[in-house]
Design a protein around this motif. Structure first.
Motif, short mmCIF file in Angstrom:
data_model
loop_
_atom_site.label_atom_id
_atom_site.label_comp_id
_atom_site.label_asym_id
_atom_site.label_seq_id
_atom_site.Cartn_x
_atom_site.Cartn_y
_atom_site.Cartn_z
N THR A 196 1.22 -1.03 -0.35
CA THR A 196 0.05 -0.07 -0.07
C THR A 196 0.70 1.03 0.01
OG1 THR A 196 -1.79 0.77 0.94
CG2 THR A 196 -0.28 1.13 2.59
N ASP A 197 0.39 2.41 0.30
CA ASP A 197 0.86 3.72 -0.02
C ASP A 197 0.09 4.40 0.97
OD1 ASP A 197 1.74 3.25 -2.01
OD2 ASP A 197 0.42 4.45 -3.71
N VAL A 198 0.95 5.31 2.05
CA VAL A 198 0.52 6.06 3.19
C VAL A 198 1.44 7.22 3.58
CG1 VAL A 198 0.81 5.90 5.98
CG2 VAL A 198 -0.24 3.97 4.56
N ILE A 199 0.48 8.63 3.48
CA ILE A 199 1.08 9.50 3.30
C ILE A 199 1.07 10.17 5.27
CG2 ILE A 199 1.16 12.18 2.82
CD1 ILE A 199 -0.75 10.87 0.39
N VAL A 200 2.00 10.15 5.83
CA VAL A 200 2.39 10.42 6.70
C VAL A 200 2.53 12.55 7.14
CG1 VAL A 200 4.20 10.46 8.92
CG2 VAL A 200 3.38 8.77 7.36
N LYS A 249 -2.30 -5.85 7.80
CA LYS A 249 -1.52 -6.62 7.49
C LYS A 249 -0.85 -7.05 5.97
CE LYS A 249 -3.61 -10.59 10.71
NZ LYS A 249 -3.82 -11.87 10.34
N PHE A 250 -0.10 -5.53 5.88
CA PHE A 250 0.33 -5.09 4.77
C PHE A 250 2.22 -5.64 4.43
CE2 PHE A 250 -2.30 -1.22 5.13
CZ PHE A 250 -3.39 -1.43 3.91
N MET A 251 2.06 -6.74 3.42
CA MET A 251 4.07 -6.67 2.81
C MET A 251 4.38 -5.83 3.11
SD MET A 251 5.73 -8.26 0.77
CE MET A 251 5.35 -8.65 -0.91
N LYS A 252 4.32 -4.75 2.73
CA LYS A 252 4.91 -3.55 2.47
C LYS A 252 4.46 -2.25 1.93
CE LYS A 252 7.99 -1.69 -0.60
NZ LYS A 252 9.69 -1.93 0.66
N ILE A 253 4.65 -1.13 2.85
CA ILE A 253 3.75 -0.08 2.86
C ILE A 253 5.27 1.02 2.36
CG2 ILE A 253 2.94 1.70 3.73
CD1 ILE A 253 3.05 -0.02 6.73
N HIS A 254 4.63 1.68 1.03
CA HIS A 254 5.66 2.64 0.11
C HIS A 254 5.20 3.93 1.56
CE1 HIS A 254 6.82 0.43 -3.01
NE2 HIS A 254 5.58 -0.45 -2.78
N LEU A 255 6.38 4.45 2.27
CA LEU A 255 5.74 5.57 2.93
C LEU A 255 6.17 7.07 2.83
CD1 LEU A 255 6.88 4.15 6.41
CD2 LEU A 255 5.22 4.21 5.82
N PHE A 256 5.45 8.16 2.05
CA PHE A 256 5.32 9.12 1.78
C PHE A 256 5.14 10.37 3.12
CE2 PHE A 256 4.00 6.70 -2.07
CZ PHE A 256 5.41 6.73 -2.88
N PRO A 257 6.16 11.27 3.08
CA PRO A 257 5.53 12.75 3.58
C PRO A 257 4.59 13.17 3.09
CG PRO A 257 7.93 12.88 3.25
CD PRO A 257 7.43 11.16 3.04
N PHE A 258 3.90 14.28 3.49
CA PHE A 258 2.57 15.09 2.96
C PHE A 258 3.92 16.00 1.90
CE2 PHE A 258 0.99 18.92 2.82
CZ PHE A 258 0.07 18.15 1.90
N SER A 259 3.50 16.11 1.33
CA SER A 259 4.46 17.45 0.18
C SER A 259 3.28 18.38 -0.74
CB SER A 259 5.21 16.47 -1.29
OG SER A 259 5.89 17.29 -2.06
N ALA A 260 3.40 19.68 -0.34
CA ALA A 260 2.57 20.78 -0.40
C ALA A 260 2.55 21.01 -2.01
CB ALA A 260 2.46 21.90 0.50
N ARG A 261 2.05 19.90 -2.52
CA ARG A 261 1.78 20.46 -4.21
C ARG A 261 0.50 22.24 -4.35
NH1 ARG A 261 4.88 20.39 -6.20
NH2 ARG A 261 4.83 19.73 -8.28
#
Length: 452
Positions: A302-306, A327-339
């Protein structure tokens, strides 16, 4: 729309012209670069070697974050220094969003702001024949196939709908021909990709009476009929598009990998509402439970925005809890980026970099624990590993991925690269699963096996 600085005329050249391709960003960008490269090669170009300048440089840019913008500019300037006298063609999402800035960069002679007009651009370069699809995927052991373009959602953090607006699905017959060609050319894994894959087919039949629907799960079934020793993987999907038809098709398709990437983004309902996402956390998790019921040991990434604006500690803890329950096998983590250009850039409650960093570290720790838990569940289980590369500091060992996208390390040689190797999970290590090769290549369906 195209932004041009001059009318391009191709000068006669008795020598074979050279090109250099650079891609930033997503799987769709990588596919589109490969398509342009094949068009150039088909019309007489060859790829420049590392130690020679290129006559033509093509940069496919990304704008999903501020970093993507910055890297795109950096690459264009670097190409100008390393390829004196070259002409640089720039395409991609950053080129669409800020064509004026891009056109002012050194050696840029044309900016493509709408990739649907790319054939016209290439025609002015003397590229008369644009291939309908790709035949290879240079530098990779799996091939990405773009099945649709565009997004019509209005997530408050995302700039992509403004640079890839509308929906455009490719004809299923064209996709099938392309996948057959790639499989015939030796690619063992095909990744079905798009900007919003779950909306595949919506634009071709919605509101058009008399046309039967043809959605993503119909495409699965069609492609699954292609014979051969290969597998199909879905790049991403929204849980809003996962219904019983989708799940049943996934269960029926022999070639489809049991690994899916539904983007959670946040595990807090209040944050999801601020993001303008289309689901509740409970509904999201229910879909995953339903897929596990039907598909068995399916893997979810999954993707998660922190650090989304206004995210409280309680809301962050809700995200941690949702990830643990999923129970995600992998998490793509992204700090919030103001666009700039998105609604979230003006939201109150912007999170400080210190808080974002702390939360990223905490959820990264959880991500590793969840990954190790899933890897452990694969010990003593049969694995079909697509070998992708040798391990530089471990002679006699190679690395690849299982059908569930678990990274696997196992004994092997360069002859295994690009091939399937049957193995069995042995033990976990820091970031992968160690495996032993099977004694028999026909043992892939056995649960308990003899290993070498």
């Amino acid at each position: 729309m195209l932004t041009e600085t001059t009318e391009t005329i191709v000068e006669p050249n008795t020598e074979q012209p050279t090109c250099r391709m650079v891609t930033l960003g997503c799987k769709v960008n990588q596919y589109e670069t490969q398509l342009v490269k094949e068009a150039l090669v088909q019309n007489g170009y060859r790829e420049a070697t590392d130690d020679e300048p290129a006559d033509l440089c093509v940069v496919n840019t990304c704008t999903v974050t501020n970093t993507g913008d910055s890297k795109s500019r950096q690459v264009i300037r670097q190409l100008a220094r390393q390829n004196p006298g070259t002409r640089t063609l720039v395409m991609g999402c950053y080129a669409t969003r800020d064509p004026k800035t891009v056109s002012d960069l050194p050696n840029v002679f044309e900016v493509v702001t709408n990739k649907r007009e790319l054939p016209d651009v290439l025609d002015r370069l003397g590229i008369r024949d644009m291939p309908a699809g790709i035949s290879h995927f240079d530098g990779r052991k799996r091939a990405y196939v773009k099945v649709q373009d565009g997004c019509i959602l209005k997530c408050t953090y995302c700039i992509i709908p403004s640079v890839r607006p509308g929906l455009q699905s490719r004809p299923p017959e064209d996709i099938e021909d392309e996948v057959r060609r790639l499989v015939d050319n030796g690619y063992k894994e095909i990744v079905i990709s798009g900007i919003h894959v779950g909306h595949y087919g919506v634009d071709t039949t919605r509101g058009k009476s008399g046309l039967p629907p043809f959605r993503l799960w119909h495409l699965f079934r069609k492609l699954d009929r292609i014979p051969g020793d290969w597998r199909m993987r879905l790049s991403s999907v929204e849980t809003a598009e996962i219904n019983d038809d989708f799940i049943n098709a996934a269960a029926d398709c022999e070639h489809l990998c049991p690994q899916f990437h539904p983007a959670l983004q946040s595990g807090s309902d209040t944050v999801l509402r601020r993001m303008r996402r289309r689901y509740s956390v409970e509904r999201f998790l229910d879909k995953l439970d339903r897929m596990r019921e039907v598909l068995g040991n399916v893997a979810f990434t999954t993707d998660v925005i922190v650090g989304f604006p206004g995210e409280t500690e309680e809301e962050f803890q809700e995200t941690m809890a949702a990830c643990e329950r999923a129970k995600f096998m992998k998490i793509h983590l992204f700090p919030f980026s103001a666009r700039k250009g998105t609604k979230a850039v003006d939201f109150d409650g912007q999170i400080s970099p210190e808080v974002r960093k702390d939360r990223m570290q905490r959820i990264s720790t959880l991500e590793r624990e969840l990954a190790m838990s899933y890897y452990t569940s694969m010990i003593d289980q049969p694995l079909q590993v697509l070998v992708e590369r040798p391990i530089a500091d471990r002679p006699g060992w190679v690395r690849g991925t299982d059908r569930t996208y678990v990274p696997v390390e196992l004994p092997g040689t360069d002859d295994d690269i690009g091939q399937f190797v049957m193995a069995v999970g042995d033990k976990t290590c820091q970031d992968s699963l160690y495996a032993k090769r099977l004694a028999s290549p026909d043992a892939k369906t056995e649960q308990r096996i003899v290993v070498t």
